[in-house]
Structures are given as structure tokens and as C-alpha cells.
Write a protein that holds these residues in place. Structure first.
Motif, PDB file in Angstrom:
ATOM      1  N   GLU A   3       0.825  -1.197   0.000  1.00  0.00           N
ATOM      2  CA  GLU A   3       0.000   0.000   0.000  1.00  0.00           C
ATOM      3  C   GLU A   3       0.866   1.255   0.000  1.00  0.00           C
ATOM      4  N   GLU A   4       1.949   1.216   0.769  1.00  0.00           N
ATOM      5  CA  GLU A   4       2.863   2.352   0.832  1.00  0.00           C
ATOM      6  C   GLU A   4       3.521   2.604  -0.520  1.00  0.00           C
ATOM      7  N   ARG A   5       3.733   1.549  -1.298  1.00  0.00           N
ATOM      8  CA  ARG A   5       4.364   1.682  -2.604  1.00  0.00           C
ATOM      9  C   ARG A   5       3.356   2.022  -3.694  1.00  0.00           C
ATOM     10  N   GLY A   6       2.083   2.082  -3.362  1.00  0.00           N
ATOM     11  CA  GLY A   6       1.068   2.436  -4.348  1.00  0.00           C
ATOM     12  C   GLY A   6       0.628   1.281  -5.233  1.00  0.00           C
ATOM     13  N   ILE A   7       0.859   0.059  -4.807  1.00  0.00           N
ATOM     14  CA  ILE A   7       0.467  -1.105  -5.609  1.00  0.00           C
ATOM     15  C   ILE A   7      -1.044  -1.264  -5.534  1.00  0.00           C
ATOM     16  N   ARG A   8      -1.665  -1.394  -6.715  1.00  0.00           N
ATOM     17  CA  ARG A   8      -3.123  -1.525  -6.773  1.00  0.00           C
ATOM     18  C   ARG A   8      -3.576  -2.774  -7.506  1.00  0.00           C
ATOM     19  N   LEU A   9      -2.641  -3.430  -8.209  1.00  0.00           N
ATOM     20  CA  LEU A   9      -2.934  -4.691  -8.874  1.00  0.00           C
ATOM     21  C   LEU A   9      -1.787  -5.653  -8.608  1.00  0.00           C
ATOM     22  N   VAL A  10      -2.120  -6.847  -8.140  1.00  0.00           N
ATOM     23  CA  VAL A  10      -1.131  -7.922  -7.997  1.00  0.00           C
ATOM     24  C   VAL A  10      -1.621  -9.069  -8.867  1.00  0.00           C
ATOM     25  N   VAL A  11      -0.756  -9.526  -9.748  1.00  0.00           N
ATOM     26  CA  VAL A  11      -1.091 -10.613 -10.662  1.00  0.00           C
ATOM     27  C   VAL A  11       0.165 -11.462 -10.845  1.00  0.00           C
ATOM     28  N   GLY A  12      -0.020 -12.753 -11.039  1.00  0.00           N
ATOM     29  CA  GLY A  12       1.125 -13.635 -11.188  1.00  0.00           C
ATOM     30  C   GLY A  12       1.729 -13.576 -12.574  1.00  0.00           C
ATOM     31  N   GLY A  13       3.045 -13.697 -12.641  1.00  0.00           N
ATOM     32  CA  GLY A  13       3.705 -13.708 -13.942  1.00  0.00           C
ATOM     33  C   GLY A  13       5.153 -13.281 -13.879  1.00  0.00           C
ATOM     34  N   ASP A  14       5.644 -12.838 -15.014  1.00  0.00           N
ATOM     35  CA  ASP A  14       7.030 -12.405 -15.158  1.00  0.00           C
ATOM     36  C   ASP A  14       7.020 -11.019 -15.795  1.00  0.00           C
ATOM     37  N   ALA A  15       7.406 -10.005 -15.029  1.00  0.00           N
ATOM     38  CA  ALA A  15       7.335  -8.619 -15.493  1.00  0.00           C
ATOM     39  C   ALA A  15       8.135  -8.396 -16.773  1.00  0.00           C
ATOM     40  N   ASP A  16       9.327  -8.968 -16.852  1.00  0.00           N
ATOM     41  CA  ASP A  16      10.153  -8.800 -18.050  1.00  0.00           C
ATOM     42  C   ASP A  16       9.434  -9.352 -19.285  1.00  0.00           C
ATOM     43  N   GLY A  17       8.823 -10.506 -19.146  1.00  0.00           N
ATOM     44  CA  GLY A  17       8.105 -11.108 -20.265  1.00  0.00           C
ATOM     45  C   GLY A  17       6.903 -10.301 -20.706  1.00  0.00           C
ATOM     46  N   VAL A  18       6.295  -9.567 -19.776  1.00  0.00           N
ATOM     47  CA  VAL A  18       5.124  -8.747 -20.104  1.00  0.00           C
ATOM     48  C   VAL A  18       5.552  -7.407 -20.688  1.00  0.00           C
ATOM     49  N   GLU A  25       2.212 -15.954 -22.341  1.00  0.00           N
ATOM     50  CA  GLU A  25       2.508 -17.016 -21.379  1.00  0.00           C
ATOM     51  C   GLU A  25       3.208 -16.496 -20.122  1.00  0.00           C
ATOM     52  N   LYS A  26       3.507 -15.218 -20.069  1.00  0.00           N
ATOM     53  CA  LYS A  26       4.234 -14.654 -18.928  1.00  0.00           C
ATOM     54  C   LYS A  26       3.329 -13.879 -17.969  1.00  0.00           C
ATOM     55  N   LEU A  27       2.022 -14.038 -18.113  1.00  0.00           N
ATOM     56  CA  LEU A  27       1.069 -13.419 -17.193  1.00  0.00           C
ATOM     57  C   LEU A  27      -0.066 -14.411 -16.981  1.00  0.00           C
ATOM     58  N   ASN A  28      -0.628 -14.424 -15.781  1.00  0.00           N
ATOM     59  CA  ASN A  28      -1.739 -15.314 -15.502  1.00  0.00           C
ATOM     60  C   ASN A  28      -2.827 -14.526 -14.794  1.00  0.00           C
ATOM     61  N   THR A  29      -3.903 -14.229 -15.505  1.00  0.00           N
ATOM     62  CA  THR A  29      -4.976 -13.411 -14.952  1.00  0.00           C
ATOM     63  C   THR A  29      -6.032 -14.239 -14.230  1.00  0.00           C
ATOM     64  N   GLY A  30      -5.763 -15.515 -14.008  1.00  0.00           N
ATOM     65  CA  GLY A  30      -6.717 -16.344 -13.283  1.00  0.00           C
ATOM     66  C   GLY A  30      -6.975 -15.826 -11.879  1.00  0.00           C
ATOM     67  N   VAL A  31      -5.974 -15.210 -11.272  1.00  0.00           N
ATOM     68  CA  VAL A  31      -6.112 -14.576  -9.965  1.00  0.00           C
ATOM     69  C   VAL A  31      -5.519 -13.183 -10.078  1.00  0.00           C
ATOM     70  N   MET A  32      -6.355 -12.191  -9.859  1.00  0.00           N
ATOM     71  CA  MET A  32      -5.887 -10.805  -9.843  1.00  0.00           C
ATOM     72  C   MET A  32      -6.383 -10.180  -8.542  1.00  0.00           C
TER      73      MET A  32
END
Length: 198
Positions: A3-18, A25-32
Motif C-alpha cells: 500500500e505504501e508503494r502504491g500497488i493496486r494490482l497484484v497478478v502472477g507472472g514475469d514482469a520482463d516477459g510482459v 505465457e508470462k502473465l496469468n490473470t486467473g487470480v488478480m
């Protein structure tokens, strides 16, 4: 901390690949995990705007030209989010955390034989790494040289997988049944073989 860093979306994956390759294949929106915020509503509005019937075909063609490893003719929420993050990182990246260290979701097919089974309360506690005993202070220690396995209060058994899956040794946040063919009964038979409970 997030919260202090301003994060508003957490999603699984690989930031570099996105952000560098727009790889489906580097992001998974099944859980956001979304924080209630105007930014989050704007992101959802951007996603939903691409799914309206009148513009869906146009967005699908655009996404097909941008997103890698997307099957021909496919266009879903995951492809749309990869496209949004890749094409406009200045707008979305600062408030998005793409979690790579902890698996937020796993497919049942991959994890069915690895998930720890419920333990019988009358038996000695066991973990995926060996026999355990209670130490003073309530900690769990293994009888061999294996590392300690953390336990989740209120849940039976261990959070460690019985066998690693894709290099992962802990139970994912969510295990889901996508593609399990409930209609055919194939998955039900497999599930019954593993757990004996179906």
C-alpha cells in the motif's frame, strides 16, 4: 508495504516477459488482486472496453499483432491485460506488481498428485520432508536434515507439496480446475484415484 508503494494490482507472472516482450505465457490473470481505487476501476474499464461485441474483433486483430504466444484467433482477458500493460507502461506499470516468487494459481492437473493430503489427527504429524515432532515453543522440526516446513494455522497438513511441481515446492494460493472436462467424467475418475473422495 504494498500500500505504501502504491500497488493496486497484484497478478502472477514475469514482469520482463510482459513489459519487454508482450508474452501471453508470462502473465496469468486467473487470480488478480485489486485494491479498491479509481486506478483499479480505470484498468477494469480499459479491459472491459475491449470486450464489447461491437469492437471485439478490432481489438482481437490488434492484440494478435502485439502479443506473443497467443493462439490464432484467441482474445481473452489475459491477452487484453498483456496488451494494455505492454503498450502503455507509463500509465499502468507503477501501480502493478507482477508476482514471480510465489505461485498465485496452479492448475489442478499439475498439482493433484503433489498437494498434501489431510492428516489423521491421531497419527504423528508428518510433512512432505519427513517425520516431525513438536519442539518447545510450538515449532515443528523434522527428524532428518530437511528444512522446516511452515504450517498454516487452521489448515490440516503442511503447506509444502509432497513433490515439486515446475520447481515449486509450496502449495499455490489457488488451485483451479480449468479444462478438467466435468461433462466427460474423465477428471472425476482421476480425482477419485488420487483422493478416493469423489
Amino acid at each position: 508495504m504494498q500500500e505504501e508503494r502504491g500497488i493496486r494490482l497484484v497478478v502472477g507472472g514475469d514482469a520482463d516477459g510482459v513489459y519487454r516482450r508482450a508474452d501471453y505465457e508470462k502473465l496469468n490473470t486467473g487470480v488478480m488482486l485489486l485494491r479498491v481505487h479509481k486506478w483499479s476501476l480505470a484498468l477494469l474499464a480499459a479491459l472491459l472496453a475491449q470486450g464489447h461485441r461491437a469492437v471485439r474483433a478490432r481489438h482481437a486483430v490488434r492484440i494478435q499483432s502485439v502479443v506473443q504466444h497467443l493462439c490464432r484467433g484467441c482474445f481473452d482477458d489475459q491477452a487484453a491485460l498483456v496488451g494494455i500493460l505492454y503498450q502503455n507502461p507509463a500509465r499502468w506499470k507503477a501501480h502493478t506488481w507482477i508476482e514471480r516468487r510465489f505461485l498465485m494459481q496452479g492448475y489442478w492437473e499439475d498439482f493433484a498428485t503433489a498437494i498434501p493430503l489431510p492428516e489423521n489427527d491421531e497419527k504423528d504429524e508428518k510433512t512432505a520432508v519427513g517425520d516431525t515432532h513438536r519442539a518447545e515453543g510450538g515449532g515443528v522440526h523434522t527428524s532428518d536434515d530437511a528444512p522446516r516446513v511452515p504450517r498454516v494455522p487452521g489448515l490440516p497438513g503442511s503447506t509444502a507439496l509432497r513433490i515439486p511441481v515446475w520447481g515449486i515446492t509450496r502449495v499455490p494460493f489457488i488451485v483451479h480446475f480449468a479444462g478438467c472436462q466435468l461433462c466427460s467424467g474423465v477428471c472425476l475418475l482421476a480425482f477419485a484415484e488420487i483422493t478416493g473422495n469423489w
